[in-house]
Design a protein around this motif. Sequence first.
Motif, short mmCIF file in Angstrom:
data_model
loop_
_atom_site.label_atom_id
_atom_site.label_comp_id
_atom_site.label_asym_id
_atom_site.label_seq_id
_atom_site.Cartn_x
_atom_site.Cartn_y
_atom_site.Cartn_z
N THR A 243 39.20 29.40 32.19
CA THR A 243 39.35 29.84 33.65
C THR A 243 38.65 28.66 34.58
OG1 THR A 243 36.93 30.91 33.34
CG2 THR A 243 38.96 32.26 33.09
N PHE A 244 39.23 28.67 36.06
CA PHE A 244 38.95 27.46 36.81
C PHE A 244 38.66 28.25 38.26
CE2 PHE A 244 40.46 23.71 38.88
CZ PHE A 244 40.10 22.77 37.96
N PRO A 245 37.73 27.52 38.87
CA PRO A 245 37.24 27.97 40.31
C PRO A 245 38.44 27.99 41.33
CG PRO A 245 35.79 26.42 39.43
CD PRO A 245 36.99 26.28 38.49
N ARG A 246 38.52 29.17 41.88
CA ARG A 246 39.70 29.11 42.82
C ARG A 246 39.85 28.02 43.86
NH1 ARG A 246 41.18 35.28 42.57
NH2 ARG A 246 42.47 34.96 40.45
N LEU A 297 31.85 48.12 39.98
CA LEU A 297 31.91 46.93 40.59
C LEU A 297 32.28 45.92 39.64
CD1 LEU A 297 28.20 46.92 41.88
CD2 LEU A 297 30.29 47.74 43.09
N TYR A 298 32.81 44.84 40.31
CA TYR A 298 33.60 43.57 39.59
C TYR A 298 32.25 42.48 39.43
CZ TYR A 298 36.86 40.00 38.44
OH TYR A 298 37.85 39.22 38.16
N ALA A 299 31.38 42.70 38.35
CA ALA A 299 30.19 41.89 38.25
C ALA A 299 30.32 41.17 36.88
CB ALA A 299 29.04 42.57 38.50
N THR A 300 31.13 39.99 37.05
CA THR A 300 31.14 39.46 35.67
C THR A 300 31.45 37.98 35.77
OG1 THR A 300 32.06 39.42 33.46
CG2 THR A 300 33.65 39.84 35.10
N GLU A 337 34.23 37.29 41.07
CA GLU A 337 34.28 38.06 42.27
C GLU A 337 33.15 38.06 43.22
OE1 GLU A 337 36.39 40.43 45.18
OE2 GLU A 337 37.06 39.33 43.56
N PRO A 338 32.84 37.32 44.33
CA PRO A 338 31.71 37.53 45.15
C PRO A 338 31.09 38.74 45.25
CG PRO A 338 33.24 35.99 46.11
CD PRO A 338 34.06 36.74 45.17
N ARG A 341 25.17 39.17 49.22
CA ARG A 341 25.07 39.70 50.64
C ARG A 341 26.22 38.91 51.43
NH1 ARG A 341 20.23 38.63 51.63
NH2 ARG A 341 19.59 40.17 50.47
N GLY A 342 27.16 39.93 52.20
CA GLY A 342 27.86 39.57 53.01
C GLY A 342 29.30 39.16 52.71
N SER A 343 29.68 39.34 51.22
CA SER A 343 30.88 39.19 50.62
C SER A 343 31.76 40.40 50.86
CB SER A 343 30.69 39.00 49.10
OG SER A 343 30.03 40.01 48.27
N LYS A 344 32.82 40.33 50.68
CA LYS A 344 33.90 41.68 50.82
C LYS A 344 33.54 42.91 49.84
CE LYS A 344 38.24 41.49 49.54
NZ LYS A 344 39.58 41.26 49.59
N GLN A 345 33.12 42.45 48.74
CA GLN A 345 32.71 43.34 47.71
C GLN A 345 31.19 44.00 48.11
OE1 GLN A 345 32.41 44.51 42.99
NE2 GLN A 345 32.12 42.30 43.59
N TYR A 346 30.39 43.30 48.59
CA TYR A 346 29.13 43.72 48.99
C TYR A 346 29.08 44.76 50.08
CZ TYR A 346 24.08 43.77 50.55
OH TYR A 346 22.99 44.24 50.62
#
Length: 547
Positions: A243-246, A297-300, A337-338, A341-346
Amino acid sequence: MTSAPRLLTDPFLQLPTETSVRVVWFTEFAGAKHKVAYGENFQQTVQASTTKLSRTREDQKSRVANQTQDGQVYQQPVMRDIWRHEAEVTGLTPGVRVNYRITSVREDGESVSSDVFTLAPTPKPGTPLKILLTSDHQLKPMTEVNLQKVVETVGRVDAVWFAGDSINVSDRASEWFDDNRGSALFPGLQGRAKYEIEHNGVKTTYTGGQIIQHAPMFTCIGNHEVMGRFARKESLNDEFDDTFPRAIAQKLYRDKSLIDSSFNTNTYEEIFTLPQSQEGGKKYYAVSFGDVRLVVLYATNMWRTPKFDGKYAGRYREAEKDLNNPENWGYGQIIYEPINRGSKQYNWLEQELKSPEFKQAKYKVVMFHHPPHTLGDNIVPAYTNPVQIIERDDIGNIKAIRYEYPKDADYLIRDVIPLLEAADVQLVFYGHSHLWNRFISPNGMHFLETSNVGNTYGAAWGDKKREVPIGYKEDYVVLGDPNGLKPVLPTIAPLLGKDGKPLPYIASNDITGFSIFDTGTGIVSSYRFDTRKPDSDVLKFDEFKLK
């Protein structure tokens, strides 16, 4: 003569509503017709829609059909054709279970049907439910025992909450469907597995439990649901590790697909039909089920080795051989996935916690994969974006690349948990560290990790310390929960350590544990079974009540 058609899985239930539920199953033929028959005398039928999985493959590491050792059949990744069938059964009444079975007709007219199972729509508030809390199956040795004991102990459950890491390598088809060692995901959850455990020369075969044919499963993404750069490596294991940073992929691979050049959850998303949020799709969502509002949530992040020998791209440093090749850097434990605070998911989570559906629910539960509190190894370093530090010699050559993870920037502890506390969430449920332990915050919010389903890597307790860097800027905690909570001792029958004192965790490769949330009483009960004593009873060792 061709052999008779077979189903790759039994049917399983997905995405219930107040009047409907989806029935999903898989075959290795496209077929001419696929249907669900249901109701009295199976007089009602509904046709299924069919899609083909786009990335499922086998490779030299697969254990499938005649391949029992590396490379016997497959020398590199090879596409495996698998079709998914889904039908929506409608007109259902809450609280009323209906018999159903599926039939698939192959192109040559030969057909195959499943056994008879039962389905139901979403239960109404006030309905007492038993919900299985599980995670981290990953074809591990005790998983089939665990699932079989769930059914033997509590009977039919009403739903499954799965906190990530269903398999090891998401694009390897056999890990989902038919690994020949007997421990693929679906057979275990459907009572169709065959897994042997031997103790003192006596073999016991376990089949798993017939669970998801009758109960919908709600899942979340763990690190093992994520695949890396597509078709760049020689094996699926290597591809998973890649896996590689977007943001960096965008710069390096401008003419290529960003998904193919960074990481993806394509196979996971193609396999499951889940509730969806407008912002996150299937990756993060919320759903009401009986008295519960479940927020997923998507927290991994990318698991990388904590070792410092310089051979591999690790948590804390890059491999020495690749210092001058940024395309081969690991970039530390990338967060997929961010959630800060301030991210789309948050922002989505903030709105969900204000919604009437959430506020009116009797029980408010949040599920994700990465632990906010645990005795496990995988909580260190902090859940934050790696800070890259490049060390150069006098003439500018790279000597080392290392990564720091500022503890005060842990997104779960700093940003997410305070939000959940303020919204009166009663339970946060997660996995990842392959052990059972739980915690309570000063405000009374419960944290439960019940991931000692199949095996363990131990707990950072007593004299077993985490592997952490020495001399780095940050303080990497070697024992206990790095985020400051003390583990709760099991309330009924804790295991005892070598010193005879009770242990606040289960981390065993012989004892498997599972947890059941009873919404009728608000009690979460945890059970354990010693696989070394196949004739022994399942023991309830802990319970606590949600306020």
